[in-house]
Design an enzyme around this catalytic site. Structure first.
Site, mmCIF file in Angstrom:
data_model
loop_
_atom_site.group_PDB
_atom_site.id
_atom_site.type_symbol
_atom_site.label_atom_id
_atom_site.label_comp_id
_atom_site.label_asym_id
_atom_site.label_seq_id
_atom_site.Cartn_x
_atom_site.Cartn_y
_atom_site.Cartn_z
ATOM 1 N N CYS A 146 0.861 -1.182 0.000
ATOM 2 C CA CYS A 146 0.000 0.000 0.000
ATOM 3 C C CYS A 146 0.896 1.231 0.000
ATOM 4 O O CYS A 146 1.435 1.621 1.040
ATOM 5 C CB CYS A 146 -0.924 0.001 1.215
ATOM 6 S SG CYS A 146 -1.978 1.463 1.304
ATOM 7 N N GLY A 147 1.060 1.838 -1.175
ATOM 8 C CA GLY A 147 1.925 3.004 -1.274
ATOM 9 C C GLY A 147 1.376 4.208 -0.540
ATOM 10 O O GLY A 147 2.115 4.926 0.141
#
Length: 372
Positions: free
Chosen positions: A135-136
């Site tokens: 999850c950037g």
């Protein structure tokens, strides 16, 4: 690389949720025997419009020697990324992500110990349907939180590096500071690679030619215009439907499998993108990412941007040091940079939106939460 295949048709029966096969974890490695905490405290951020709810204390025990093992524990024996087994930890996730405390677009993470002393902490990412391996936007929010909370020291002017272990590996959030304020966060992802190109997939609005890339999670990319769609709010229902059809059709495609095992395998998100005029620094695109069971990323998608960078680099459209200006469906922007050899960096902004102490009344019939 140009892998061509016969059209992939939608499966008549629902595949394993998320395309991710069941993970294995010892039955003793579940937190099912513990009670959910009476109060759950969170710190909330948003990154380019996408929420991220951080839980760093009072969690049920999560057995495992690494973050990846703890993720398997959270999912539970026989569960999958979008169909985790019930337990005390997952009850916390459900309470925080579902109404009335959350909503179908909520995202968050449980802060856990790092794999070793090389990282400041680890995190288990979650959403309305379960857990994800990357999850950037969450990594950017965690970088801002680590500095805001004093967990990682940062200068008034300059950069602070926050090293985080996630289920897909070690990532870094470099927090940029000026005059005592955070001005942006640059997320360096695990290595990104292209797995397949131009895979034909039949959808209800026509055949889509899909590119598949791994960047901490597996992403399928398709040009929205090839389906007669535009990346606009008006087309969101059709974009979401097409994204779900593509994800379902690719559930068993070999290009979606990761050599490190089932936890990292299966399509996590479908990126529907459109081209915009190039900037002097490189390509310019707008996208909407459909993930889980129909969740829409309000941001341009951090790890999804990494996947797009790998594809653009293979196409010769980005060289080392060149940028992708990546817009979301709500108009927020990430700047992605291809560093070469699978290394990507994505820069955006994250802001704290609140702190909460959530509880459940024993007499509340809706206490566990619900989703519409």
């Amino acid at each position: 690389m140009d892998h061509r295949h016969r059209p992939v048709l939608p499966r008549p029966e629902r595949p394993v949720p998320g395309g991710i096969p069941p993970v294995t974890a010892s039955p003793s490695a579940t937190a099912a025997t513990q009670a959910r905490p009476a109060v759950v405290r969170t710190t909330d951020y948003h990154t380019a419009g996408e929420p991220f709810r951080i839980v760093s204390e009072d969690l049920p025990a999560i057995p495992g020697d690494t973050v990846a093992e703890r993720c398997a524990t959270a999912i539970g024996p026989g569960g999958s990324g979008t169909a985790p087994r019930r337990g005390a930890l997952d009850d916390v996730r459900r309470m925080l992500v579902q109404e009335p405390r959350g909503h179908a677009g909520m995202y968050g993470g449980f802060v856990v110990p790092a794999d070793d002393d090389g990282a400041h902490f680890g995190v288990l990412f979650w959403h309305k349907d379960g857990y994800s391996t990357a999850c950037g936007h969450g990594t950017m929010a965690l970088g801002a939180w680590a500095v805001d909370s004093g967990r990682v020291a940062a200068p008034a002017d300059g950069d602070a590096e926050v090293r985080i272990d996630v289920p897909s590996g070690r990532v870094t959030a470099t927090v940029h500071r000026a005059e005592g304020h955070t001005t942006g966060i640059t997320f360096r992802n695990v290595a990104a690679r292209v797995a397949a190109r131009k895979v034909p997939v039949a959808t209800s609005v026509g055949i889509a030619e899909v590119d598949i890339a791994h960047a901490g999670a597996c992403y399928a990319s398709v040009a929205a215009r090839d389906l007669g769609l535009a990346v606009t709010r008006e087309d969101l229902p059709a974009l979401t439907r097409a994204g779900l059809e593509i994800r379902t059709a690719l559930a068993s495609h070999p290009a979606t499998w990761h050599p490190d095992g089932p936890l990292l395998s299966g399509v996590y998100g479908v990126i529907l993108y459109e081209e915009l005029p190039d900037t002097p620094l490189g390509a310019h695109q707008r996208n909407v990412t459909v993930f889980a069971d129909g969740q829409i990323d309000r941001s341009p998608c951090g790890s999804g941007t990494s996947a797009r960078l790998a594809l653009l680099a293979e196409d010769g459209r980005l060289g080392p040091g060149e940028d992708l200006l990546h817009e979301s469906v709500v108009g927020t922007v990430f700047t992605g940079r291809w560093k070469g050899e699978g290394v990507t960096e994505v820069t955006g902004t994250a802001y704290r939106t609140g702190e909460h102490a959530f509880s459940v009344d024993a007499h509340d019939a809706l206490g566990a939460g619900f989703l519409l």
